[in-house]
Design an enzyme around this catalytic site. Structure first.
Site, short mmCIF file in Angstrom:
data_model
loop_
_atom_site.label_atom_id
_atom_site.label_comp_id
_atom_site.label_asym_id
_atom_site.label_seq_id
_atom_site.Cartn_x
_atom_site.Cartn_y
_atom_site.Cartn_z
N GLY A 369 4.05 -4.12 -4.75
CA GLY A 369 3.44 -3.00 -4.04
C GLY A 369 2.75 -2.27 -5.06
N PRO A 370 2.19 -1.16 -4.54
CG PRO A 370 0.95 0.16 -3.04
CD PRO A 370 2.06 -0.74 -3.10
N PRO A 371 1.59 1.09 -7.46
CG PRO A 371 0.21 1.08 -9.25
CD PRO A 371 0.10 0.88 -7.76
N GLY A 372 4.13 3.34 -8.57
CA GLY A 372 4.76 4.66 -8.12
C GLY A 372 5.62 4.73 -6.91
CB VAL A 373 6.01 2.36 -3.91
CG1 VAL A 373 4.72 2.81 -3.44
CG2 VAL A 373 5.80 1.04 -4.65
N GLY A 374 8.40 3.05 -6.34
CA GLY A 374 9.83 2.91 -6.56
C GLY A 374 10.46 1.51 -6.90
CE LYS A 375 5.74 -2.34 -8.39
NZ LYS A 375 5.09 -1.06 -8.09
CB THR A 376 10.89 0.14 -12.19
OG1 THR A 376 9.69 -0.59 -12.69
CG2 THR A 376 11.68 -0.17 -13.47
CB SER A 717 -10.35 -7.84 4.42
OG SER A 717 -10.36 -7.04 3.25
CE LYS A 760 -7.10 -4.58 3.92
NZ LYS A 760 -7.92 -5.69 4.21
#
Length: 812
Positions: A369-376, A717, A760
C-alpha cells in the site's frame, strides 16, 4: 643346622604369633615384640636352656576369627634387647619348619610342636624341575625390578630342594594362603611345581605392569614434550611481540562451542571446530589469524537454541493490533487468521505428530500500500504480541546478493549477510523479520537479490539456508517473515508467487481525524514533554490540518506537521513559564497558520463550471490515489495527435486507442459534429458545400496534456477519461467539472476493470467530486471494500461501454 642337638621332638615350645609374614629356616631376622602373650613366650624361651621358640603367622583378617596357622618356624632367640614402653627386640634364627600338634597352654601360649619332615623324592626329576624353575626365575629377574640379585646364585649353590623352595618363597610375592600351602607341603616336588606356576603368573603380571608403565611413560613424555614445545613457542612469540592471551582466547572459543553443541547443526559444529583448530596453529600477527578470529566471534554469537517461548495467543495479537492501529479491519482479520492456523496446527501436532506445519510456517505475508499507512508498524505489533524481537531489513535499492547471503571469507572485509546479522542482533533464532520495501530490489552485475529471497522465503529451502560467510546451513523455518511493498507489480513474478498480499489502503479524512486524536497527538505530546492540560487541538483544526497541509494516503506527514506545531508550542510554554503565564494553548483554524508555513499540498477541488476538453481522471500512484486533469486542445493542422505530460508507453497507446475510437464514433454518427465547427476550404465556400463530419479531425491537430508534466504517469486506466476529453473537444460540448472517471478503453468501446479502486475513489472524495464513473466489473466485485463514508459521499456510476460515459459526462 640340625634339631637333633636340641633334644627329642615333638616338644613343648613357647608360641609367638607374628602378624606380618612367614619366616623360613635359613632366616636370621629381628622381631619387635609388644603383645603381652608374645612377651611371656619370649620370657619362657629365655629361661630355657636352648632358648627354643615357635613362631606361627597370623591368619588373614578376612577370616571370621583372628587365629594363627598350625604351621610355623622353629628357631632360637640369639639376643634379646629391652625397649622403652615395655617392648622387646629379639634377634631370631630359624632352624626348621614345624607344625603344631596341639596347644598345651594359652596363658602363657605353649604348643606341642613337631618338625615338618621332607618325603622321599627322585633326584633326577627334582633336578629337571629345578632347571625349569631357574629358567623362569631368570626371566622374572630380567623383567622385575625388585627381584633380589643374589637369589639365582643362592639357588645354584644349594642342592636341597626344600631349601631352594624356601629361598624362592621368601623372594617372590606370595599371598598368605599360597605361602601356607607351599610351607606345609612335605613333598619337595609338589612345592617346586607350585612355585613354577606362581612364578609364571608373576611373569605375566610383571609383563602387564611393564606394558602399562611404558604406555604411561610414553604418554607422559608426549605431554611433557608438547608442554615443552608450547612453552618454547610462547617464549618465541613473546620475543616477537605475540599475544600471550591467544591460548586463553582459543580455550574460551572451545568452551563456548561445546556449550552450543547441543543446539547447533552438526555441519556448523564441525566447521567452527575446524576454524578454531586452524587458528590455534597460526601466528597471532598473521592476517589470516585476525580474519579467523573475527569469524569465530561472529558465528559464536549466532543464537543457536535461543527461542522465544511465548505461547501464541490469538487474543493477545488482536488486542495489540487494536491498540496500535485504527481501522484496517481486513488486514487485522487476515493476520489473526494467519496466526489462528499456526496455533491450531501446534495443537494438532501435539495430538498427532504426522501433521506437517511447514506450509503454515512458510506463508509469507506481504503488506502493500502507499507510504505511511502502517505496514511496518503492523509487523511491529505482531512482534510485540508474540514477545519476539523485531528485525527490520531495508531492501530499498539493494542490488548486491552478498548483502543477503554474505561474502565469502576469501574477500577482504567479508561479513555475514543481513539475515545472519539480524539473528545475532535479535539474540534469538525465531524473531519477526520485516523485509521492508521488497519491491525496490534491483538486479545488477553483482547478482539478483530476488533469487536469494526465493530461498529465504521458500519453506522447502529455508530449513537449510547457507550463508557464504558462515559456510554452514541455518534453519530459518521458525522465523516469521513479513514483507512490505508500495507497488507489487515491481516485485519479480517468482517472488510474488511465494507471498500472500494484504492490501493496506489509504485512509479517509475521517479516519485520519480519529488517528490524529487517538494516536498521533498523544504520542507526540509524550515525545515533546507536553501534557494534555497545556495544549489542545480543536476538531476543525485537525480537519484543516488534514485537508490543507498534508497530501498523502497515510499519516506520516500528518505526524510531522503535528510535531512541527508542538515544537513551537514547547518554546511558547517555556516563555509563558518565565512570564508566569499558565494559559492553556488551543490550536484552532485561525491559530494554525501561526505554527505552520503556508499551504503547500492540497487536492485540486472539483470545478463547478463545465469546460470543453477538460475531464477529471483518477489515477493510482505509490503514494495513494490522485485526480488528474486531462486537457485537450485543437489547433489547425492535418489530424495529428500530440501528447505531453511525461506519459509512459502504455498511456500513450491508451491515448491513441481513445482517439481512434472517438473518430469511429464520429464516422458512425454517434457523435454529432456541428458543421460550423469545421473550417471550410475555399472551394467549399465558393460551391457552398458542407464539409463531412470526419473533416473535424482531419483539419485539426489535437494536443493532449496531463498536467504536472514533471510527474511520470503510466497505465491504461485513463482510457475513458482521455476519450471523454477528446469527445468533448471535437463536439464542442462541455464536460461536467464535478465528475471523475477511471477505466480502460478498448478499440470497440468496452470499458475494462482497473486496479487501485479504493485509493482512486478516496482521492475523488477528498477532491469534492460529486459523481464517479467506474467499470461495471469493479462495481460488482470491489465496491464492498470501499469505506462507507466514501460511498455515501459519491454517486458511483458503473459503466461497461463508452457510450454510457458520454451520456453522463457531456452536457446536453
Amino acid at each position: 643346622m640340625q634339631l637333633t642337638r636340641y633334644g627329642e621332638f615333638p616338644k613343648d615350645l613357647p608360641l609367638i604369633v607374628d602378624e606380618d609374614m612367614l619366616l623360613y629356616p635359613f632366616m636370621i631376622a629381628p622381631l619387635f615384640i609388644s603383645d603381652e602373650d608374645n612377651l611371656k613366650a619370649v620370657e619362657l624361651a629365655m629361661e630355657s636352656k636352648d632358648k627354643l621358640i615357635f613362631i606361627a603367622p597370623l591368619k588373614s583378617e578376612e577370616e571370621e576369627t583372628l587365629d594363627f596357622y598350625d604351621v610355623g618356624i622353629i628357631g632360637t632367640i640369639m639376643r634379646r634387647v629391652p625397649l622403652p614402653e615395655g617392648r622387646v627386640k629379639i634377634l631370631f634364627q630359624g632352624l626348621s619348619r614345624g607344625s603344631i600338634l596341639q596347644m598345651e597352654s594359652t596363658n602363657p601360649r605353649i604348643a606341642r610342636v613337631a618338625p615338618i619332615l621332607s618325603s622321599s623324592y627322585d633326584p633326577i626329576r627334582i633336578e629337571a624341575i629345578l632347571a625349569v624353575l631357574k629358567e623362569k626365575l631368570r626371566l622374572l629377574y630380567n623383567i622385575a625390578q625388585n627381584f633380589p640379585q643374589d637369589l639365582l646364585k643362592s639357588i645354584n649353590d644349594t642342592s636341597d630342594p626344600n631349601r631352594a623352595a624356601d629361598l624362592i618363597s621368601s623372594a617372590i610375592r606370595l599371598k598368605k594362603d599360597q605361602a601356607y600351602k607351599i610351607f606345609k607341603e612335605e613333598n619337595p616336588e609338589e612345592r617346586l611345581l607350585s612355585l613354577i606356576e606362581i612364578t609364571m603368573e608373576e611373569i605375566r603380571a610383571q609383563q602387564i605392569q611393564n606394558e602399562i608403565k611404558n604406555k604411561v611413560n610414553s604418554q607422559m613424555e608426549k605431554v611433557n614434550k608438547e608442554y615443552f614445545l608450547k612453552e618454547q613457542l610462547k617464549q618465541i612469540q613473546k620475543e616477537l611481540g605475540g599475544d600471550s592471551n591467544k591460548d586463553s582466547e582459543i580455550e574460551e572459543y572451545r568452551q563456548k562451542l561445546e556449550s552450543l553443541k547441543h543446539a547447533m547443526p552438526k555441519d556448523a559444529y564441525k566447521e567452527i571446530q575446524k576454524q578454531i583448530n586452524k587458528l590455534s596453529r597460526m601466528h597471532q600477527d598473521s592476517a589470516d589469524a585476525n580474519l579467523l578470529q573475527n569469524y569465530l566471534e561472529i558465528v559464536l554469537d549466532i543464537p543457536f537454541g535461543k527461542i522465544a517461548k511465548k505461547d501464541l495467543e490469538i487474543d493477545a495479537v488482536q488486542k495489540q493490533l487494536d491498540k496500535d492501529h485504527y481501522a484496517l479491519e481486513k488486514p487485522k482479520e487476515r493476520i489473526l487468521e494467519y496466526f489462528a492456523v499456526r496455533k491450531l496446527l501446534e495443537i494438532r501436532q501435539k495430538e498427532d505428530s504426522k501433521i506437517d506445519s511447514t506450509e503454515a510456517k512458510g506463508t509469507i505475508l506481504c503488506f502493500y500500500g502507499p507510504p505511511g499507512v502502517g505496514k511496518t508498524s503492523l509487523a511491529n505489533s505482531i512482534a510485540t504480541a508474540l514477545k519476539r524481537k523485531l528485525v527490520r531489513i531495508a531492501l530499498g535499492g539493494l542490488e548486491d546478493v552478498s548483502e543477503l547471503r554474505g561474502h565469502r571469507r576469501t574477500y577482504i572485509g567479508a561479513m555475514p549477510g543481513r539475515i545472519v546479522q539480524g539473528l545475532i542482533d535479535a539474540k534469538e533464532i525465531n524473531p519477526v523479520i520485516v523485509l521492508d520495501e521488497i519491491d525496490k530490489i534491483r538486479n545488477s552485475f553483482r547478482g539478483d537479490p530476488s533469487s536469494v529471497l526465493l530461498e529465504i522465503l521458500d519453506p522447502e529451502q529455508n530449513k537449510e539456508f547457507r550463508d557464504y560467510y558462515t559456510n554452514f546451513n541455518l534453519d530459518l523455518s521458525q522465523v516469521i517473515f513479513v514483507a512490505t511493498a508500495n507497488d507489487i507489480s515491481a516485485i519479480p513474478a517468482p517472488l510474488r508467487d511465494r507471498m500472500e498480499f494484504i492490501n493496506i489502503n489509504s485512509y479517509t479524512p475521517s479516519q485520519k481525524e480519529q488517528i490524529a486524536k487517538k494516536y498521533l497527538i498523544p504520542q507526540e505530546l509524550k515525545k515533546h514533554g507536553l501534557q494534555s492540560n497545556e495544549i489542545s487541538f480543536t476538531q476543525a483544526a485537525i480537519k484543516m490540518l488534514i485537508e490543507k497541509y498534508t497530501r498523502e494516503a497515510g499519516v506520516r506527514n500528518l505526524r510531522r506537521k503535528i510535531a512541527e506545531i508542538l515544537r513551537k508550542v514547547s518554546k511558547q510554554i517555556l516563555q509563558n513559564i518565565e512570564q508566569e503565564n499558565s494559559k492553556k494553548i488551543q490550536i484552532t483554524p485561525k491559530t494554525l497558520p501561526n505554527y505552520l508555513d503556508k499551504i503547500v499540498f492540497e487536492f485540486e477541488n472539483a470545478s463547478k463550471n463545465a469546460e470543453v476538453g477538460l475531464v477529471n481522471g483518477l489515477a493510482w500512484t505509490s503514494v495513494g490515489g490522485d485526480v488528474l486533469k486531462i486537457e485537450a486542445l485543437k489547433i489547425k493542422g492535418k489530424g495529428g495527435l500530440h501528447l505531453t505530460g511525461n506519459l509512459g508507453d502504455v498511456m500513450k497507446e491508451s491515448a491513441k486507442i481513445a482517439y481512434s475510437y472517438v473518430k469511429s464514433l464520429i464516422d458512425s454518427g454517434v457523435l454529432k459534429i456541428d458543421s460550423k465547427l469545421i473550417p471550410q476550404t475555399q472551394k467549399e465556400k465558393e460551391e457552398k458545400i458542407k464539409p463531412k463530419q470526419s473533416e473535424i479531425y482531419n483539419r485539426f491537430d489535437i494536443h493532449l496534456h496531463v498536467p504536472e508534466g514533471a510527474t511520470p504517469k503510466d497505465g491504461p486506466s485513463a482510457g475513458i477519461a482521455i476519450a471523454s476529453a477528446l469527445a468533448s473537444l471535437l463536439t464542442n460540448k462541455k464536460a461536467k467539472g464535478d465528475v471523475a472517471m477511471t477505466g480502460e478503453l478498448t478499440l470497440r468501446g468496452k470499458v475494462l476493470p482497473i486496479g487501485g479502486l479504493q485509493e482512486k475513489l478516496i482521492a475523488a472524495y477528498k477532491s469534492g467530486m460529486q459523481e464517479v464513473l467506474i467499470p461495471k466489473k469493479n462495481f460488482e466485485r470491489d465496491l464492498d471494500e470501499i469505506p462507507q463514508e466514501v460511498k455515501d459521499g459519491l454517486k458511483i456510476h458503473p459503466v461497461s461501454e463508452f457510450k454510457e460515459v458520454l451520456q453522463i459526462i457531456l452536457e446536453k
